[in-house]
Enzyme design. Sequence first.
Site, PDB file in Angstrom:
ATOM      1  CD  GLN A   1     -20.484 -15.728  53.433  1.00 22.52           C
ATOM      2  OE1 GLN A   1     -21.366 -16.493  53.120  1.00 22.52           O
ATOM      3  NE2 GLN A   1     -20.060 -15.540  54.450  1.00 22.52           N
TER       4      GLN A   1
ATOM      5  CB  SER B   1     -28.179 -19.262  54.132  1.00 18.89           C
ATOM      6  OG  SER B   1     -27.865 -18.655  52.825  1.00 18.89           O
TER       7      SER B   1
ATOM      8  NE  ARG C   1     -23.599 -21.781  51.224  1.00 15.76           N
ATOM      9  CZ  ARG C   1     -24.663 -22.657  50.958  1.00 15.76           C
ATOM     10  NH1 ARG C   1     -24.616 -23.495  49.921  1.00 15.76           N
ATOM     11  NH2 ARG C   1     -25.482 -22.365  51.629  1.00 15.76           N
TER      12      ARG C   1
ATOM     13  CD  GLU D   1     -20.470 -17.751  70.804  1.00 16.47           C
ATOM     14  OE1 GLU D   1     -21.198 -18.090  69.900  1.00 16.47           O
ATOM     15  OE2 GLU D   1     -19.693 -18.633  71.516  1.00 16.47           O
TER      16      GLU D   1
ATOM     17  CB  THR E   1     -18.924 -19.380  53.190  1.00 18.69           C
ATOM     18  OG1 THR E   1     -20.178 -20.267  53.299  1.00 18.69           O
ATOM     19  CG2 THR E   1     -19.150 -18.882  51.909  1.00 18.69           C
ATOM     20  CB  CYS E   2     -18.523 -21.053  58.333  1.00 24.38           C
ATOM     21  SG  CYS E   2     -19.554 -19.391  58.112  1.00 24.38           S
TER      22      CYS E   2
END
Lengths: 301, 425
Positions: free
Chosen positions: B122, B111, B52, B195, B49-50
Amino acid sequence: MAHVSVFCFLASYIVAFGLELSRLLGRSRISRLVMVGFGLAGFVAHTWYLFNRNQQTHLPPLLSSTHDWMLVLAWVLVLFYLFLTLFQTFSKQELAVGVFALPVVLLLVASTYFLSQEPITDLAAEKARHGWGMFHASLLVFGMTAGAAGLVSGVMYLVQHRRLKTRHAEPTGLKMPSLARLAQTNRWSMIVTYFLLTLGFASGAYLGLQPADGESKVGLSDPAVMISIVVWLLFGGLFARLVSSRTPSGRQVAWLTIGGCGFLLVTLLGLQVVTGSIHGAAAGSAAPRVSTPAESAGVRS
Amino acid sequence: MNLQVVYCNHLTTDLALRERLAFSPQQLPDAYAALRAAFPRSEWVVLSTCNRVEVYRAQVDPEPSPSHQDVARFFADFHRVPLTEFFDDLLERTGPDVVRHLFQVASSLDSMVLGEPQIMAQVKDAYSLAQAHAASGPLTNELFQRAFNVAKRVRNETALAEGRVSIASVAVGDVGRRIFERFDDKTVLIIGAGEMATETLRYLKDDGASDILVCNRTLSRAVTLAGEWGGKVRPFDQLDRWLAEADVIVSTTGADPCLVSVERFRAVRSQSGKKPLLILDLGVPRDFAPAAGDLDDNVFLYSIDDLEATCDTNRKLRSKEVDKALVIIEQETEKFMAGLYHRATGPIVKRLREQWRLVVDQETARLFSRLPHLEQADRSEIERSIEQMVNKLLHPPLEALRDEAREGTPHGLMDALRRLFRLND
C-alpha cells in the site's frame, strides 16, 4: 588433516544437533548458518577420514571393515541431511529435518567405536575385483539409508499427526512437511528399502555360492547371514502388509515404516556391534594386515 | 529541509470519520492537483488505506511551509467536512518524527494486525501514485525509498511478520497446508455463505483449490458465493453426500443444534472411507459435534477456538519482536536524518571551498609571475603548502558545521558562514 578422527566429525554433528534443538526455543538466521557450518565441517572431516581409511587399507570403505561400512552409511545420511537443509535455507522453508535425522547419524557414528576396524576378509579383496562385492555392499548401504530415511520420516509423521490431532500450534523451530508428503515418503522408503535389501541379499547369496578359500567363504551357517535373512523375511512381511492393505491410514504406514526400518537398523547395527563384523564368522581369519599411513604413502611391494 | 505528516489512523480515529477523510483512487488526482496548486513548493505523498489517512509533505526551503491547520483545512475543503468535526483527531508530526512514523508504518508496526504484509504494498502504491501525479520530489523519493529498505530490514532481521494471525489464514496456511501438500486436487465443501466462508475460500483459492462445492440453506446466497469463486452449488438436503465427497469442509452456519452429530458423521465416514479430511468448523455455535474429530485418525476437526488459540500465540510471538524492530527503526531514522542534515550543508561548503580556491589560484598566479626563476618542483611545493594552509584554516568552521548538522539543519551557523564569507555575493 591426516589426524582427523571419528571424534572430530562426531563432535561437529553433536554441535549441529545442539543448534537444531536450540532453534526450538527461537529461530535465528545466524544460528541456522552456524548449524549448517558445523554440519558441513563435520561432513568434510567425515569424507577426509574415509579417504584416509581408503589409503590405509587399499580397499574401498564399503568393502574394508564394518567400522568403515557404518561410516559410509552415516556419510550418505549426512549428505541427504545437508542437501535438504541447504535447499530449504535457500528456499526459506527451514524444516526441522536435523532434529530427527541427526540422532540417527550420531547413533551410527558413535556405534563405530564398537566396531572392528580390521578389513572384513580376503573375500572383499577377491570379490571386489569382479565388482560383485561392491555391488552387494552398495545395495545394502543404500537400502539401509532408505530405511533410515523411512524411520526419520515415520517419526516426523507421528509427531506432526499428534500435533494436528491435538490442535497445537506448530512450534517456530519445529516446522515439518505436510502429512501427505510424509506419508508418501514413508511408503516409498519402505518400497525402496525392501527392493534394495532384496537385491543386496540376493547378490550376497550369489557371492556366497562363488568358489573361494574355505576359510573365507561366507555360508548360511554364518549367524550374521542367518539373522539378516530373518530380518529380511520379517521386513518382507511388513512390506506385504503395507501392499495388501487397501487403504492404510498414514498413521498405520508410519508405524509400519518405523517398525520395519527401525527393526532393520537396530538388528543389523546390533548384530555388527555384537559380532564386530558384517560377516561375523569370517572376520579376522584371512584378513590382510592394515597398513600404517606411512606404509600407505609408499609403494606396495 | 522540512518534513511533516498530518494523519489519522485506527488508533486515533474511529472508522466513520476515517471513511469521510479517506481518498479513493478516483479522488487522488484531484487531491494532488489541489495540494500542488495550494502549496507549490512542497512535495506530497498521500497514503489512504482502510486503517489510515496520512498526508506526507517535504520541502527543501524552511519557510514558508503549510502548517498543521493548512493541511487540515485542505482535508475539510476537499471532503467538505467541517474542520471542527475532525481537527482534534488529525495529528501532526514533524522532522525526525515523520521519518520514524513512516518507517513504523511501512514496517507494519503501526498496523491493526501487527506485521501484516499488505501495508508495504500500500505504501509503495501510494508513492507510485504520487510520482505519477508529479506530486513527489527528491526528498520524498529518498524518504520513501529508505522506508522500503527499512521495512525489508525489519522483516529480515525480526520475526515480526512470522506466523499467521487471522482465523482464515491460520486455518488454510497453518493447518490445511500441514495436512495436504496441495489443494488443486482436493474437493472443498463450503457450508454456509457468510463472511468467514468467503474469507476462508479466498485463502483456499490462493492455494490452488478449484473444485469448490457450496451448500447453503438459502439457495440464492449459495449461488452468489459460488458465482464469485467459481464454485458449484449443491442442494443442502443432500448434505451427507457432499460431506462424504469432500476433502476439506468449511462450515460456517452456526446452527443450533449442531448440524452434524457424531452418528451422522459416522455414517458419512463409512461412505467416504478413511481418506484424510480437514474440517474447519468456523460456526458459532459449532456445526460439528466435537467428538466427530475422534472417529478416526484421518479426521482433523478444528473449531474457531482452536484456530484463535494459534492466532493468539502468533500475535504474542510478533509482539515480542516489536522492541527489536523499534531499535532498527531508531538506528535508521538517525542515519537518514544525519544524511539529510549533512546534505543541507553541502551547497554552502561547496561554495566556501570554491571561493577559497579562487583566492588561492589568483594569489599563486600573481606570486609565480613575480618569481619566474622558480623551478617546477619549487612551484609544486609552494602550491602544496598553500593547499594545506587552506585546509587547516577551513577545518574548524567545517567541523563545527558538521557537528551542528548531527542535531538538525544548522540554519544559524549556515547563515553566519554566508555573512562572514559573503557567500551570497
